[in-house]
Scaffold this active site. Sequence first.
Site, PDB file in Angstrom:
ATOM      1  N   TYR A  19     -21.888   7.279 -36.473  1.00 21.55           N
ATOM      2  CA  TYR A  19     -22.856   8.042 -35.660  1.00 21.55           C
ATOM      3  C   TYR A  19     -23.181   7.136 -34.295  1.00 21.55           C
ATOM      4  O   TYR A  19     -23.056   7.846 -33.088  1.00 21.55           O
ATOM      5  CB  TYR A  19     -24.122   8.367 -36.477  1.00 21.55           C
ATOM      6  CG  TYR A  19     -25.524   8.544 -35.749  1.00 21.55           C
ATOM      7  CD1 TYR A  19     -25.364  10.242 -35.147  1.00 21.55           C
ATOM      8  CD2 TYR A  19     -26.651   7.942 -35.176  1.00 21.55           C
ATOM      9  CE1 TYR A  19     -26.416  10.579 -34.763  1.00 21.55           C
ATOM     10  CE2 TYR A  19     -27.454   8.338 -34.542  1.00 21.55           C
ATOM     11  CZ  TYR A  19     -27.519   9.945 -34.112  1.00 21.55           C
ATOM     12  OH  TYR A  19     -28.591  10.250 -33.461  1.00 21.55           O
ATOM     13  N   GLU A  41     -34.277  15.619 -36.361  1.00 23.67           N
ATOM     14  CA  GLU A  41     -35.193  14.694 -35.772  1.00 23.67           C
ATOM     15  C   GLU A  41     -36.831  15.165 -36.216  1.00 23.67           C
ATOM     16  O   GLU A  41     -37.351  14.124 -36.870  1.00 23.67           O
ATOM     17  CB  GLU A  41     -35.463  14.613 -34.076  1.00 23.67           C
ATOM     18  CG  GLU A  41     -34.178  14.110 -33.460  1.00 23.67           C
ATOM     19  CD  GLU A  41     -33.963  12.611 -33.889  1.00 23.67           C
ATOM     20  OE1 GLU A  41     -34.940  11.830 -34.723  1.00 23.67           O
ATOM     21  OE2 GLU A  41     -32.812  12.137 -33.510  1.00 23.67           O
ATOM     22  N   TRP A  49     -33.684   7.251 -40.501  1.00 23.07           N
ATOM     23  CA  TRP A  49     -32.591   8.265 -39.813  1.00 23.07           C
ATOM     24  C   TRP A  49     -31.506   8.190 -40.746  1.00 23.07           C
ATOM     25  O   TRP A  49     -30.731   9.273 -40.735  1.00 23.07           O
ATOM     26  CB  TRP A  49     -32.421   7.707 -38.416  1.00 23.07           C
ATOM     27  CG  TRP A  49     -31.063   8.574 -37.736  1.00 23.07           C
ATOM     28  CD1 TRP A  49     -29.969   8.063 -37.383  1.00 23.07           C
ATOM     29  CD2 TRP A  49     -31.299   9.942 -37.280  1.00 23.07           C
ATOM     30  NE1 TRP A  49     -29.320   9.358 -36.954  1.00 23.07           N
ATOM     31  CE2 TRP A  49     -30.062  10.410 -37.167  1.00 23.07           C
ATOM     32  CE3 TRP A  49     -32.299  10.783 -37.578  1.00 23.07           C
ATOM     33  CZ2 TRP A  49     -29.732  11.670 -36.567  1.00 23.07           C
ATOM     34  CZ3 TRP A  49     -31.967  12.107 -37.407  1.00 23.07           C
ATOM     35  CH2 TRP A  49     -30.875  12.679 -36.585  1.00 23.07           C
TER      36      TRP A  49
END
Length: 186
Positions: A19, A41, A49
């Site tokens: 990522y 988000e 995350w």
Amino acid sequence: MEELKRCGWCLSSDLYKKYHDQEWGVPVYEDQKLFEFLILETFQAGLSWITILKKRENFRLAFDGFDHKKVANYTEDKIQELLQDSGIIRNQLKIRSAVSNAVAFMKVQDEFGSFSKYIWQFTDGKPIKNSRKTLKEVPATTPLSDEISKDLKKRGFKFVGSTVVYAHMQATGMVDDHVEDCWKRK
């Protein structure tokens, strides 16, 4: 073979590294991708995350490929179906906000021609290149994320506090917060 130097937050897993290397901080101008990151988000609020990244494909399936037009038209039956989907975060407020955020997203598109034009106007269409020596120097919010958050809320978006907005800005390349010794800075 020598390991690439990366930002410290991504070193705990290969998924994080991928990522970081391929997406984080890369400017995104396509509305559909901006909507995807907005949804992800907002679901991340209060969570890590990596939790969201691990469930990203499940989110993609559950939310019709992050098609904001489809999400905006979700019925109560679809919301109840999502609440039963163990592959995503089953938070009722966040699921309902995804639907209302899709509606708000389309209103912004109508007003500005695209969500991209709207969101990127805050940085004059260009990434803000920060110079951070260490992760400790990377803030959770900035005056600009405060401003964008306030404007999004005024437009009917939910779960878009300043921390979520700043994370969105980082994810979509509106700001470049790669630390100075990270290979992505070079």
